[in-house]
Design a protein around this motif. Structure first.
Motif, PDB file in Angstrom:
ATOM      1  N   ILE A 124       0.851  -1.198   0.000  1.00 56.90           N
ATOM      2  CA  ILE A 124       0.000   0.000   0.000  1.00 56.90           C
ATOM      3  C   ILE A 124       0.883   1.242   0.000  1.00 56.90           C
ATOM      4  CG2 ILE A 124      -1.672   1.324   1.342  1.00 56.90           C
ATOM      5  CD1 ILE A 124      -2.765  -1.452   2.303  1.00 56.90           C
ATOM      6  N   ALA A 125       1.920   1.248   0.824  1.00 52.90           N
ATOM      7  CA  ALA A 125       2.823   2.401   0.884  1.00 52.90           C
ATOM      8  C   ALA A 125       3.466   2.672  -0.471  1.00 52.90           C
ATOM      9  CB  ALA A 125       3.898   2.173   1.939  1.00 52.90           C
ATOM     10  N   GLU A 126       3.923   1.628  -1.119  1.00 53.28           N
ATOM     11  CA  GLU A 126       4.559   1.802  -2.428  1.00 53.28           C
ATOM     12  C   GLU A 126       3.567   2.352  -3.445  1.00 53.28           C
ATOM     13  OE1 GLU A 126       7.695   1.851  -5.117  1.00 53.28           O
ATOM     14  OE2 GLU A 126       7.672   1.680  -2.938  1.00 53.28           O
ATOM     15  N   ARG A 132     -16.541   0.180   1.166  1.00 51.10           N
ATOM     16  CA  ARG A 132     -15.643   0.522   2.272  1.00 51.10           C
ATOM     17  C   ARG A 132     -14.206   0.627   1.780  1.00 51.10           C
ATOM     18  NH1 ARG A 132     -14.818  -4.268   5.549  1.00 51.10           N
ATOM     19  NH2 ARG A 132     -13.286  -4.611   3.911  1.00 51.10           N
ATOM     20  N   ASP A 133     -13.788  -0.328   0.949  1.00 48.86           N
ATOM     21  CA  ASP A 133     -12.410  -0.340   0.466  1.00 48.86           C
ATOM     22  C   ASP A 133     -12.115   0.834  -0.448  1.00 48.86           C
ATOM     23  OD1 ASP A 133     -12.131  -2.604   1.974  1.00 48.86           O
ATOM     24  OD2 ASP A 133     -12.035  -3.980   0.275  1.00 48.86           O
ATOM     25  N   ILE A 190      -9.439  -4.711  -1.987  1.00 47.04           N
ATOM     26  CA  ILE A 190     -10.387  -5.759  -2.371  1.00 47.04           C
ATOM     27  C   ILE A 190      -9.623  -7.024  -2.758  1.00 47.04           C
ATOM     28  CG2 ILE A 190     -12.086  -6.436  -4.131  1.00 47.04           C
ATOM     29  CD1 ILE A 190     -12.905  -3.376  -4.145  1.00 47.04           C
ATOM     30  N   TRP A 191      -8.560  -6.865  -3.529  1.00 44.31           N
ATOM     31  CA  TRP A 191      -7.727  -8.003  -3.919  1.00 44.31           C
ATOM     32  C   TRP A 191      -7.159  -8.693  -2.677  1.00 44.31           C
ATOM     33  CZ3 TRP A 191      -2.620  -8.897  -2.844  1.00 44.31           C
ATOM     34  CH2 TRP A 191      -2.060 -10.010  -3.470  1.00 44.31           C
ATOM     35  N   ALA A 192      -6.667  -7.893  -1.721  1.00 46.86           N
ATOM     36  CA  ALA A 192      -6.075  -8.448  -0.504  1.00 46.86           C
ATOM     37  C   ALA A 192      -7.098  -9.266   0.279  1.00 46.86           C
ATOM     38  CB  ALA A 192      -5.501  -7.326   0.366  1.00 46.86           C
ATOM     39  N   GLY A 213      -8.150   1.181  -3.347  1.00 46.77           N
ATOM     40  CA  GLY A 213      -9.335   0.410  -2.956  1.00 46.77           C
ATOM     41  C   GLY A 213      -9.388  -0.935  -3.643  1.00 46.77           C
ATOM     42  N   GLU A 214      -9.056  -0.982  -4.919  1.00 42.86           N
ATOM     43  CA  GLU A 214      -9.030  -2.256  -5.649  1.00 42.86           C
ATOM     44  C   GLU A 214      -7.968  -3.183  -5.079  1.00 42.86           C
ATOM     45  OE1 GLU A 214     -11.089  -3.576  -7.933  1.00 42.86           O
ATOM     46  OE2 GLU A 214     -12.316  -1.793  -7.598  1.00 42.86           O
TER      47      GLU A 214
END
Length: 100
Positions: A48-50, A83-84, A66-68, A62-63
């Motif tokens: 996420i940081a990258e 939410r995501d 969802i993938w995670a 957000g996608e």
């Protein structure tokens, strides 16, 4: 922000803050109240940081969330998707404010 400055920020506060946001606002498996599980989402923090550092949009973040969740074996409900996406936008805003 220069890359070296970004890494310094990330090391000193970014990691901790992102971890806290994920636990308090995302927490798809409901472990926020378990002290031993505070690192549960660390697998995703770096990615996420990258993505934030590279300037991805809130929808893109957000996608990824969802993938995670799918990787965790969770189904993507409409409520979870919403939410995501909202959290993706929030993370972009947080990152922008924190690194300005």
């Amino acid at each position: 922000m220069e890359l070296a400055d970004w890494y310094t920020w990330w090391k000193h506060s970014g990691t901790r803050e992102l971890r806290e946001i994920l636990m308090s606002e995302w927490d798809p498996i409901g472990v926020a109240d378990i002290s031993e599980a505070q690192d549960e989402y660390d697998t995703y923090v770096g990615q996420i940081a990258e993505r934030l550092r590279k300037g991805e949009s809130g929808d893109e973040i957000g996608e990824y969330l969802i993938w995670a969740e799918g990787r965790m074996g969770l189904s993507a409900t409409d409520a979870a998707r919403e939410r995501d996406r909202e959290l993706g936008a929030r993370l972009v805003s947080w990152h922008s404010d924190a690194t300005a």
